[in-house]
Design a protein around this motif. Structure first.
Motif, mmCIF file in Angstrom:
data_model
loop_
_atom_site.group_PDB
_atom_site.id
_atom_site.type_symbol
_atom_site.label_atom_id
_atom_site.label_comp_id
_atom_site.label_asym_id
_atom_site.label_seq_id
_atom_site.Cartn_x
_atom_site.Cartn_y
_atom_site.Cartn_z
ATOM 1 N N GLU A 37 56.140 25.336 32.829
ATOM 2 C CA GLU A 37 55.186 24.947 31.782
ATOM 3 C C GLU A 37 55.436 23.480 31.462
ATOM 4 O O GLU A 37 56.570 23.002 31.595
ATOM 5 C CB GLU A 37 55.349 25.818 30.528
ATOM 6 N N ARG A 56 55.152 28.416 39.420
ATOM 7 C CA ARG A 56 55.616 29.781 39.118
ATOM 8 C C ARG A 56 55.599 30.602 40.392
ATOM 9 O O ARG A 56 54.569 30.651 41.083
ATOM 10 C CB ARG A 56 54.687 30.455 38.087
ATOM 11 N N GLU A 84 54.842 33.431 41.509
ATOM 12 C CA GLU A 84 54.103 34.672 41.229
ATOM 13 C C GLU A 84 54.367 35.704 42.325
ATOM 14 O O GLU A 84 54.373 35.370 43.516
ATOM 15 C CB GLU A 84 52.599 34.383 41.170
ATOM 16 N N PHE A 130 42.771 32.089 40.979
ATOM 17 C CA PHE A 130 43.069 32.359 39.571
ATOM 18 C C PHE A 130 44.568 32.435 39.282
ATOM 19 O O PHE A 130 45.031 31.940 38.272
ATOM 20 C CB PHE A 130 42.395 33.665 39.158
ATOM 21 N N LEU A 164 47.882 31.235 40.653
ATOM 22 C CA LEU A 164 48.429 30.295 41.630
ATOM 23 C C LEU A 164 49.939 30.161 41.463
ATOM 24 O O LEU A 164 50.493 30.537 40.425
ATOM 25 C CB LEU A 164 47.765 28.920 41.444
ATOM 26 N N PHE A 196 50.135 24.988 39.900
ATOM 27 C CA PHE A 196 48.875 24.750 39.204
ATOM 28 C C PHE A 196 49.068 23.691 38.125
ATOM 29 O O PHE A 196 50.187 23.232 37.892
ATOM 30 C CB PHE A 196 48.302 26.058 38.636
ATOM 31 N N GLN A 230 48.590 22.424 34.160
ATOM 32 C CA GLN A 230 48.356 22.824 32.767
ATOM 33 C C GLN A 230 47.993 21.600 31.933
ATOM 34 O O GLN A 230 48.455 20.488 32.210
ATOM 35 C CB GLN A 230 49.635 23.431 32.160
ATOM 36 N N GLU A 274 48.506 20.860 28.039
ATOM 37 C CA GLU A 274 49.095 21.482 26.848
ATOM 38 C C GLU A 274 49.304 20.437 25.757
ATOM 39 O O GLU A 274 49.681 19.296 26.035
ATOM 40 C CB GLU A 274 50.443 22.121 27.192
ATOM 41 N N TYR A 279 58.434 33.585 23.317
ATOM 42 C CA TYR A 279 58.686 32.498 22.355
ATOM 43 C C TYR A 279 57.672 32.470 21.208
ATOM 44 O O TYR A 279 57.728 31.619 20.349
ATOM 45 C CB TYR A 279 58.672 31.143 23.084
ATOM 46 N N GLU A 317 42.099 35.503 30.785
ATOM 47 C CA GLU A 317 42.737 34.417 30.023
ATOM 48 C C GLU A 317 42.599 33.066 30.736
ATOM 49 O O GLU A 317 42.881 32.951 31.918
ATOM 50 C CB GLU A 317 44.221 34.787 29.877
ATOM 51 N N ILE A 318 42.187 32.053 29.956
ATOM 52 C CA ILE A 318 42.183 30.689 30.505
ATOM 53 C C ILE A 318 43.049 29.742 29.668
ATOM 54 O O ILE A 318 43.267 28.603 30.034
ATOM 55 C CB ILE A 318 40.758 30.103 30.601
ATOM 56 N N GLY A 319 43.493 30.254 28.511
ATOM 57 C CA GLY A 319 44.320 29.413 27.655
ATOM 58 C C GLY A 319 44.938 30.254 26.556
ATOM 59 O O GLY A 319 44.705 31.473 26.486
ATOM 60 N N GLU A 360 51.296 25.423 19.755
ATOM 61 C CA GLU A 360 50.967 24.958 21.107
ATOM 62 C C GLU A 360 49.555 25.388 21.503
ATOM 63 O O GLU A 360 49.200 26.564 21.393
ATOM 64 C CB GLU A 360 51.967 25.571 22.098
ATOM 65 N N SER A 417 47.562 25.680 24.812
ATOM 66 C CA SER A 417 47.940 25.653 26.228
ATOM 67 C C SER A 417 46.785 26.136 27.111
ATOM 68 O O SER A 417 46.186 27.185 26.840
ATOM 69 C CB SER A 417 49.155 26.585 26.409
ATOM 70 N N GLY A 458 45.231 26.477 31.316
ATOM 71 C CA GLY A 458 45.382 26.336 32.757
ATOM 72 C C GLY A 458 44.177 25.559 33.272
ATOM 73 O O GLY A 458 43.046 26.029 33.166
HETATM 74 N N1 GAP Z 1 53.370 26.733 27.619
HETATM 75 C C1 GAP Z 1 52.826 28.026 27.426
HETATM 76 C C2 GAP Z 1 52.431 28.677 28.650
HETATM 77 O O1 GAP Z 1 52.775 28.224 29.724
HETATM 78 P P1 GAP Z 1 51.132 30.693 29.620
HETATM 79 O O2 GAP Z 1 50.252 31.711 28.951
HETATM 80 O O3 GAP Z 1 52.233 31.199 30.459
HETATM 81 O O4 GAP Z 1 51.674 29.774 28.464
HETATM 82 C C3 GAP Z 1 49.250 28.916 29.898
HETATM 83 O O5 GAP Z 1 50.257 29.706 30.499
HETATM 84 C C4 GAP Z 1 48.010 28.946 30.740
HETATM 85 O O6 GAP Z 1 48.318 28.570 32.083
HETATM 86 C C5 GAP Z 1 47.354 30.323 30.858
HETATM 87 O O7 GAP Z 1 46.515 30.584 29.768
HETATM 88 C C6 GAP Z 1 46.564 30.173 32.147
HETATM 89 O O8 GAP Z 1 45.330 29.536 31.898
HETATM 90 C C7 GAP Z 1 47.432 29.242 32.976
HETATM 91 N N2 GAP Z 1 48.197 30.011 33.968
HETATM 92 C C8 GAP Z 1 49.272 30.780 33.759
HETATM 93 N N3 GAP Z 1 49.722 31.299 34.919
HETATM 94 C C9 GAP Z 1 48.909 30.850 35.881
HETATM 95 C C10 GAP Z 1 48.847 31.020 37.303
HETATM 96 N N4 GAP Z 1 49.749 31.735 37.963
HETATM 97 N N5 GAP Z 1 47.853 30.394 37.988
HETATM 98 C C11 GAP Z 1 46.947 29.623 37.350
HETATM 99 N N6 GAP Z 1 46.957 29.434 36.015
HETATM 100 C C12 GAP Z 1 47.921 30.023 35.282
#
Ligand code: GAP
Length: 501
Positions: A172, A204, A206, A214, A216, A219, A221, A223, A310, A329-331, A367, A369, A371
């Motif tokens: 993040e 990450r 994943e 969607f 990834l 990617f 962010q 924030e 957190y 979810e997009i944010g 925060e 936040s 993506g």
């Molecule tokens: N700093 C807080 C944070 O990282 P999160 O919900 O884990 O929060 C924020 O991630 C945003 O990042 C998500 O709402 C999403 O839009 C985007 N996101 C999270 N994981 C993702 C992934 N694997 N691929 C693409 N976008 C991702």
């Protein structure tokens, strides 16, 4: 032919968007020549331009929410202690399940969701294992038995230098802002609230990067970390401005989406004003600035089990994706309390409290936040329209990768080509524009509709004599004649949305 609008089913729409994305240069699988790797995408020339435009719009809007909000840039590689302090080493896990026979790995909650359990993400590891046994789930690939689910840490570990110091690719952008907080606090005249925004790549590992673009592994962010005094959480100097605004929220453990005023959210749900103010501003960004239709937007409140480790209050921003079959979810809007600064103070043994008018305290963090890639994909999904055999990407002009396309009507007419190229060169000084002289005018319009170009300009045989051109509006195909000398001014107003066509 009868008009057939938006009649594609989910799979057809997804295939069409992915085919336009790769054929026209929005995005491609990374390292395609080596077979690619799930969870990694490369932006092509149009996709990068769309992403840049989204990031600029985001910055312009969120940094203007307060004069003490600023953009900074940190690092993707951060030392291990950062993530010990933030809790990511202990808690940033996904439930992993493995096949005994073929060793394929899956996310346990995804397998359970596919088997009909809604919100399986909210189950504990023990509950997931019980469900897997009760439902007699097998490996979706080979039918083999599954080993018990366990937690899998999603960070990419790396080593720095010859000594091999343990570090991680940041999952993040937020931690970069927390590490910089104290320096920026002094550099910005020691005031709160202080907002530090970062737009950057995050990583990450994943387990199952499904859903194409969607989920990834690498990617971007965007924030914004807002540091504030927790004693003032139930106030905001501009509260009056938003108190009667209606928010669209799916509350935790409820099915229906409720329309609720900011005032009521504060009085009946006890959500603090400082938090609600920013929720209202996020809604305004999506509905008014980006132009997302109301019915495709909502907030979702997460309950104690669902929310990130957190967070004390956690509302996700969700969009109804045609291609993904529902709200995703997009944010998120996260009240992280003093979790992070407190954690860093403890591990680093550096004092991260502030002293304002004799009051010493560790600021709390709200925060916002997002993506970026999910938001870019959202634009393709939401603004995609099907009309007869063609598609129109009805992107807001300010986001469109190409703002104007210029065509000479006849390819071989040197006079028309000269006028068209002069216009092209002039407009290029201000916007991303394209020049196209190949194929029929109809085909050139269709090619530009498909990538969302809001305005096309045609130079025809009258243009030389009358010093004017035709300008065509993407969304309704209407056309107007306009003097070449007035073109730039008219386009400026049209692109900014100051006037409509
Ligand atoms: N700093 C807080 C944070 O990282 P999160 O919900 O884990 O929060 C924020 O991630 C945003 O990042 C998500 O709402 C999403 O839009 C985007 N996101 C999270 N994981 C993702 C992934 N694997 N691929 C693409 N976008 C991702």
């Amino acid at each position: 032919m009868t008009e057939k609008t938006n009649k594609l089913n989910r799979q057809e729409k997804t295939e069409k968007i992915f085919s336009i994305a790769s054929n026209r240069g929005f995005f491609f699988n990374t390292a395609n020549i080596y077979g690619g790797k799930a969870g990694f995408f490369t932006y092509g020339h149009l996709g990068k331009s769309l992403k840049n435009n989204w990031e600029s719009l985001w910055k312009k809007y969120y940094l203007n929410l307060d004069e003490n909000f600023h953009e900074i840039q940190s690092n993707s590689i951060l030392p291990e202690n950062v993530f010990k302090a933030s809790g990511h080493i202990e808690n940033f896990n996904d439930p992993l399940v493995e096949c005994k026979k073929c060793n394929s790995r899956f996310r346990a909650d995804h397998l359970l969701e596919q088997d009909g359990i809604a919100d399986a993400e909210a189950l504990s590891i023990e509950e997931m294992n019980n469900e897997i046994i009760n439902r007699k789930l097998k490996c979706p690939k080979c039918g083999g038995n599954l080993i018990d689910a366990r937690q899998f840490n999603m960070m990419f570990p790396i080593e720095i230098g010859f000594a091999g110091d343990r570090a991680y690719l940041s999952p993040e952008t937020a931690q970069g802002a927390y590490l910089t907080f104290k320096d920026e606090f002094f550099a910005t005249r020691s005031q709160l609230p202080l907002g530090l925004a970062i737009i950057d790549k995050v990583y990450r590992n994943e387990i199952s990067p499904r859903q194409g673009f969607f989920r990834l592994r690498e990617f971007t962010q965007s924030e914004l970390q807002i540091f504030f005094d927790a004693d003032r959480i139930n106030e905001h100097e501009n509260w009056k401005e938003i108190e009667n605004e209606i928010l669209l929220i799916k509350f935790a453990n409820k099915e229906k989406i409720e329309k609720i005023t900011c005032k009521k959210l504060n009085s009946s749900h006890k959500i603090p004003k400082f938090y609600i103010y920013h929720v209202a501003k996020v809604q305004k960004f999506y509905l008014e600035i980006v132009g997302i239709p109301k019915e495709k937007f909502r907030f979702r409140e997460l309950n104690e089990i669902e929310r990130a480790f957190y967070n004390k209050i956690h509302f996700d921003v969700e969009i109804d994706f045609g291609t993904l079959g529902g709200f995703k979810e997009i944010g998120g809007i996260h009240y992280r309390t003093d979790h992070d600064l407190g954690g860093h103070q403890k591990v680093s043994k550096k004092n991260l409290s502030v002293n304002i008018d004799g009051k010493k305290f560790i600021p709390h963090v709200l925060e916002l936040s997002f993506g970026v890639d999910r938001n870019v994909f959202m634009l393709l999904d939401i603004f995609f329209n099907k009309k007869e055999n063609n598609t129109i990407l009805k992107l807001p002009s300010k986001l469109a990768p190409i703002k104007v396309a210029i065509f000479p009507l006849v390819k071989k007419d040197k006079k028309l080509i000269r006028i068209a190229k002069d216009i092209y060169k002039e407009l290029l000084q201000e916007w991303d524009v394209s020049y196209d002289e190949s194929g029929s005018i109809g085909k050139r319009y269709a090619r530009n509709d498909e990538i969302g170009t809001p305005f096309c300009i045609t130079v025809d045989s009258d243009s030389a004599e009358k010093k004017d051109v035709t300008i065509r509006n993407r969304d309704d195909g209407k056309q107007k004649r306009i003097k070449i000398t007035e073109l730039r001014d008219v386009l400026r107003k049209l692109i900014s949305g100051e006037v409509s066509f």
